[in-house]
Design an enzyme around this catalytic site. Structure first.
Site, short mmCIF file in Angstrom:
data_model
loop_
_atom_site.label_atom_id
_atom_site.label_comp_id
_atom_site.label_asym_id
_atom_site.label_seq_id
_atom_site.Cartn_x
_atom_site.Cartn_y
_atom_site.Cartn_z
N LYS A 187 -0.46 0.47 4.51
CA LYS A 187 -1.21 1.53 5.21
C LYS A 187 -2.37 0.86 5.94
O LYS A 187 -3.38 0.52 5.36
CB LYS A 187 -1.74 2.60 4.24
N GLU A 262 -10.41 -6.59 -2.45
CA GLU A 262 -11.23 -7.51 -1.64
C GLU A 262 -12.25 -6.64 -0.92
O GLU A 262 -11.87 -5.82 -0.09
CB GLU A 262 -10.36 -8.24 -0.60
N CYS A 296 -15.85 -9.90 6.60
CA CYS A 296 -16.39 -9.74 5.25
C CYS A 296 -17.18 -10.97 4.81
O CYS A 296 -18.17 -10.86 4.10
CB CYS A 296 -15.26 -9.47 4.28
N GLU A 397 -24.56 -4.74 3.05
CA GLU A 397 -23.65 -5.20 4.10
C GLU A 397 -23.85 -4.35 5.36
O GLU A 397 -23.78 -3.13 5.30
CB GLU A 397 -22.20 -5.08 3.63
#
Ligand code: NAD
Length: 495
Positions: A187, A262, A296, A397
């Site tokens: 997906k 992750e 990331c 982040e």
């Protein structure tokens, strides 16, 4: 207006909507189609068909059927390796198509997309070769038994992929899972599904078994969650935001599913006074500005020793201001756009709040104008100094081209500051003292550390984080295969 240049890309995008791929067949779904938007002009690239929960059920059942009754899990290792090689050869043939699709849906420069396609291709070939090395072992512990361990695929794997590096992260999940003999339902992010779908087209063209590589589209909270929690899904591999991953991990734990997460990062990149600044400055700039900072592992916290602080900041500013910001499809463009106008506005909001917290913008901090693309999600590479260590922008982040530079006294101070984070994905260290660099690498709480370099990648090297950056498994390398294998101990009594 669709800006596709490649004739094949134009044709792919002319399907209205682009169907998804379940059980070797193309489906239009019954949920409303979703537009894929080109962030460079804010216009639709195309529409993609969208699944609902009944289609999720059909996809998972097809994958389970292929697992229980199809040829894939039973292929000999060399046959599975050759099948994946056939897929890889078509990916190589269509590299330019895949790169353009990736750029149209993400806004990253075409040269970066080509690199991503090459990495994905290398990943398929790495796991094609690895398929031949999956083996059991004899563990001789008893003179009354023959005792050994056999490895077998786990079943149906749900692969949830984010929008920032769609083709690489589709392959980082699908390739090891497939090499191990599993069937996969991917997906992709609803905003960037086009490369995962073209990989399905190539799977079909390679005449590979139906039901083994499936791709469905749709929003995460409905389609993604229904997929992961489907009772016939045995393993979940997820890359995305930390909050989403933790939420999913909690739900999956109640079903005792195997979950690989992750997640996000706020990676420290340390420049010590004795570093080779000719390398450290461009390396540190690329660490944050590659992928428009939407990586990331981006080195978003630059920790610089006092003696070279001004020199490094000046060098990064010069590098940032020299980058060619432009149309992501242009060969010369070095810095494209971020994923959407709303994301750009969020990023500019982060900068505004940082300034209110005391930060100083030394370059960037605003949107960027690109001729001919007035509605593009462009912003300038941004560098902030004098940022309090506890300001949100120093800790959370941001996922964009925004670098926070902090001053450090020495190596111990750098390690303390680097580890003072909820994240632990990656880190960088720049120094000519290799003994000290190794010592620092050992003390950093991170899954990946680069010494005198940043962001290098190879499918043979594991990738993943500690703390809130990920679960304990690793993607890539031989270690990733293990996530997709069951190990069964067998004791045979001697007759
Ligand atoms: P996101 O969490 O919003 O979405 C990721 C994927 O999960 C998408 O496909 C989305 O549709 C799906 N999803 C959303 N809610 C879901 C749910 N409840 N159940 C199942 N699926 C669901 O993340 P994003 O904004 O697409 O990606 C950016 C994030 O990804 C950043 O935080 C970044 O750090 C992270 N990321 C991590 C790595 C890594 O290797 N650690 C790599 C790339 C990106």
């Amino acid at each position: 207006m669709n800006r596709a240049r490649n004739a094949q890309v134009k044709e792919i995008c002319s399907a209205n909507p682009v169907p998804y791929f379940v059980d070797g067949m193309w489906s239009l779904g019954s949920a409303p189609a979703i537009a894929v938007i080109d962030p460079a002009n804010g216009q639709p690239v195309c529409e993609v068909a969208c699944a609902d929960e009944s289609e999720v059920d059909r996809a998972v059942r097809a994958a389970r059927q292929a697992f229980d009754h199809g040829p894939w899990p039973k292929l000999r290792p060399d046959e599975r390796a050759r099948a994946l090689e056939r897929w890889a050869n078509l990916v190589e043939r269509d590299s330019e198509v895949l790169a353009e699709l990736e750029t149209l849906q993400t806004g990253k420069p075409i040269r970066e997309s080509r690199g991503d396609v090459a990495r994905a291709l290398d990943g398929i070939r790495f796991y094609a070769a690895s398929a031949r090395n999956i083996r059991g072992e004899v563990i001789d512990v008893s003179d009354r038994h023959h005792s050994y361990v056999v490895s077998s695929p786990i079943g149906v794997v749900a692969a949830i992929v984010p929008w920032n590096v769609p083709i690489v992260l589709t392959i980082s999940k699908a390739a090891p899972a497939l090499a191990a003999g599993n069937c996969v339902v991917v997906k992709p992010s609803q905003t960037t599904p086009l490369t995962a779908l073209h990989l399905a087209k190539l799977w079909e063209e390679a005449d590979l078994p139906r039901g083994v590589y499936n791709v469905i589209n749709g929003p995460g909270r409905s389609v993604g969650e229904a997929l992961c929690l489907h009772p016939l899904v045995t393993g979940i591999t997820f890359t995305g935001g930390t909050d989403t991953g933790l939420h999913l991990g909690e739900l999956a734990a109640r079903q005792n599913k195997r979950v690989m997460l992750e997640l996000g990062g706020k990676s420290p990149n340390i420049v010590l006074a004795d570093a080779d600044l000719q390398k450290a400055i461009p390396g540190s700039a690329n660490a944050i500005f590659y992928g428009q900072g939407q990586i990331c592992a981006a080195g978003s916290r630059l920790l610089v020793e006092d003696a070279v602080f001004d020199q490094v900041v000046d060098g990064i500013i010069k590098h940032a201001e020299a980058m060619r910001i432009g149309d992501p499809l242009d060969e010369a463009t070095e810095f494209g756009c971020v994923t959407s106008l709303s994301h750009r506005d969020e990023l500019l909001g982060w900068v505004e709040r940082a300034v209110a917290d005391g930060a100083r913008v030394v370059t960037g901090g605003t949107s960027a104008d690109v001729p001919g693309l007035p509605n593009g999600a462009f912003m300038k590479p941004t560098v902030l100094v004098d940022v309090p260590a506890d300001a949100p922008i120093s800790c959370e982040e941001v996922f964009g081209p925004v670098l926070v530079v902090q001053r450090i006294k020495d190596a111990d101070h750098a390690v303390a500051l680097a580890n003072d984070s909820i994240f632990g994905l990656s880190a960088g260290v720049w120094t000519k003292n290799i003994g000290l660099a190794r010592d620092i690498a050992g003390r950093l709480e991170a899954g990946v550390v680069w010494i005198n370099d940043y962001g290098v990648f190879n499918p043979a090297m594991p990738f993943g984080g500690v703390k809130l950056s990920g679960s304990s498994h690793r993607e890539w390398s031989h270690l990733a295969l293990d996530a997709y294998l069951e190990h069964k101990s067998i004791w045979e009594a001697n007759s």
